[in-house]
Design a protein around this motif. Structure first.
Motif, PDB file in Angstrom:
ATOM      1  N   UNK A   1      21.084 121.180 172.556  1.00 41.86           N
ATOM      2  CA  UNK A   1      22.353 120.882 171.905  1.00 41.86           C
ATOM      3  C   UNK A   1      23.415 120.624 172.961  1.00 41.86           C
ATOM      4  N   UNK A   2      24.193 119.570 172.760  1.00 42.87           N
ATOM      5  CA  UNK A   2      25.344 119.289 173.610  1.00 42.87           C
ATOM      6  C   UNK A   2      26.575 119.825 172.883  1.00 42.87           C
ATOM      7  N   UNK A   3      27.334 120.687 173.556  1.00 41.58           N
ATOM      8  CA  UNK A   3      28.538 121.266 172.976  1.00 41.58           C
ATOM      9  C   UNK A   3      29.733 120.714 173.755  1.00 41.58           C
ATOM     10  N   UNK A   4      30.647 120.056 173.054  1.00 39.89           N
ATOM     11  CA  UNK A   4      31.831 119.472 173.684  1.00 39.89           C
ATOM     12  C   UNK A   4      33.043 120.278 173.244  1.00 39.89           C
ATOM     13  N   UNK A   5      33.647 120.976 174.222  1.00 41.07           N
ATOM     14  CA  UNK A   5      34.800 121.839 173.934  1.00 41.07           C
ATOM     15  C   UNK A   5      36.063 121.253 174.550  1.00 41.07           C
ATOM     16  N   UNK A   6      37.204 121.602 173.965  1.00 44.70           N
ATOM     17  CA  UNK A   6      38.479 121.280 174.587  1.00 44.70           C
ATOM     18  C   UNK A   6      38.640 122.174 175.809  1.00 44.70           C
ATOM     19  N   UNK A   7      39.324 121.653 176.824  1.00 42.72           N
ATOM     20  CA  UNK A   7      39.521 122.408 178.046  1.00 42.72           C
ATOM     21  C   UNK A   7      40.959 122.244 178.519  1.00 42.72           C
ATOM     22  N   UNK A   8      41.508 123.309 179.091  1.00 43.56           N
ATOM     23  CA  UNK A   8      42.869 123.225 179.614  1.00 43.56           C
ATOM     24  C   UNK A   8      42.921 122.498 180.952  1.00 43.56           C
ATOM     25  N   UNK A   9      41.863 122.588 181.742  1.00 47.29           N
ATOM     26  CA  UNK A   9      41.874 121.973 183.072  1.00 47.29           C
ATOM     27  C   UNK A   9      41.347 120.544 183.064  1.00 47.29           C
ATOM     28  N   UNK A  10      40.428 120.251 182.168  1.00 48.71           N
ATOM     29  CA  UNK A  10      39.973 118.883 181.958  1.00 48.71           C
ATOM     30  C   UNK A  10      40.133 118.606 180.474  1.00 48.71           C
ATOM     31  N   UNK A  11      40.080 117.381 180.082  1.00 49.00           N
ATOM     32  CA  UNK A  11      40.255 117.091 178.652  1.00 49.00           C
ATOM     33  C   UNK A  11      39.171 117.745 177.812  1.00 49.00           C
ATOM     34  N   UNK A  12      37.916 117.626 178.299  1.00 47.58           N
ATOM     35  CA  UNK A  12      36.798 118.227 177.576  1.00 47.58           C
ATOM     36  C   UNK A  12      35.831 118.865 178.560  1.00 47.58           C
ATOM     37  N   UNK A  13      35.106 119.860 178.074  1.00 45.53           N
ATOM     38  CA  UNK A  13      34.049 120.507 178.852  1.00 45.53           C
ATOM     39  C   UNK A  13      32.758 120.364 178.058  1.00 45.53           C
ATOM     40  N   UNK A  14      31.708 119.899 178.735  1.00 42.32           N
ATOM     41  CA  UNK A  14      30.417 119.680 178.079  1.00 42.32           C
ATOM     42  C   UNK A  14      29.428 120.708 178.601  1.00 42.32           C
ATOM     43  N   UNK A  15      28.774 121.409 177.674  1.00 45.83           N
ATOM     44  CA  UNK A  15      27.734 122.372 178.034  1.00 45.83           C
ATOM     45  C   UNK A  15      26.498 122.080 177.187  1.00 45.83           C
ATOM     46  N   UNK A  16      25.361 122.570 177.658  1.00 41.13           N
ATOM     47  CA  UNK A  16      24.095 122.316 176.975  1.00 41.13           C
ATOM     48  C   UNK A  16      23.434 123.648 176.654  1.00 41.13           C
ATOM     49  N   UNK A  17      22.794 123.723 175.486  1.00 40.74           N
ATOM     50  CA  UNK A  17      22.121 124.947 175.042  1.00 40.74           C
ATOM     51  C   UNK A  17      20.752 124.589 174.470  1.00 40.74           C
ATOM     52  N   UNK A  18      19.757 125.433 174.744  1.00 39.02           N
ATOM     53  CA  UNK A  18      18.414 125.297 174.203  1.00 39.02           C
ATOM     54  C   UNK A  18      18.322 126.142 172.938  1.00 39.02           C
ATOM     55  N   UNK A  19      17.877 125.551 171.841  1.00 41.64           N
ATOM     56  CA  UNK A  19      17.750 126.264 170.576  1.00 41.64           C
ATOM     57  C   UNK A  19      16.495 127.141 170.607  1.00 41.64           C
ATOM     58  N   UNK A  20      16.679 128.432 170.335  1.00 39.41           N
ATOM     59  CA  UNK A  20      15.568 129.392 170.285  1.00 39.41           C
ATOM     60  C   UNK A  20      15.570 130.102 168.938  1.00 39.41           C
ATOM     61  N   UNK A  21      14.450 130.745 168.631  1.00 42.83           N
ATOM     62  CA  UNK A  21      14.330 131.476 167.367  1.00 42.83           C
ATOM     63  C   UNK A  21      15.226 132.685 167.441  1.00 42.83           C
TER      64      UNK A  21
END
Length: 75
Positions: free
Chosen positions: A55-75
């Protein structure tokens, strides 16, 4: 029932396609299992997300416009 994915404070969650995932893993020189995890039961995940998806998670950020993080889906 409330759909939390539509709440203004929940960042955008999208499932990465295989070609996009390969680019991300190559950029960071990591394996899929090295990614931080997110549980399948997390209400912010898209309904079609399955265990093993990234999953790509795109968050708002105070230092950059957006911050992108990645997560692996687990049970």
């Amino acid at each position: 029932m409330v759909d939390v994915t539509q709440h203004e404070l929940v960042p955008e969650h999208t499932i990465l396609e295989d070609d996009e995932l390969e680019d991300v893993l190559a950029e960071y020189d990591i394996k899929r299992t090295d990614l931080p995890k997110i549980k399948r039961a997390d209400p912010a995940l898209p309904n079609e997300a399955e265990v093993g998806d990234v999953i790509e998670v795109v968050r708002d950020s105070r230092t950059t416009d957006t911050a992108v993080v990645y997560r692996l889906v687990v049970e």
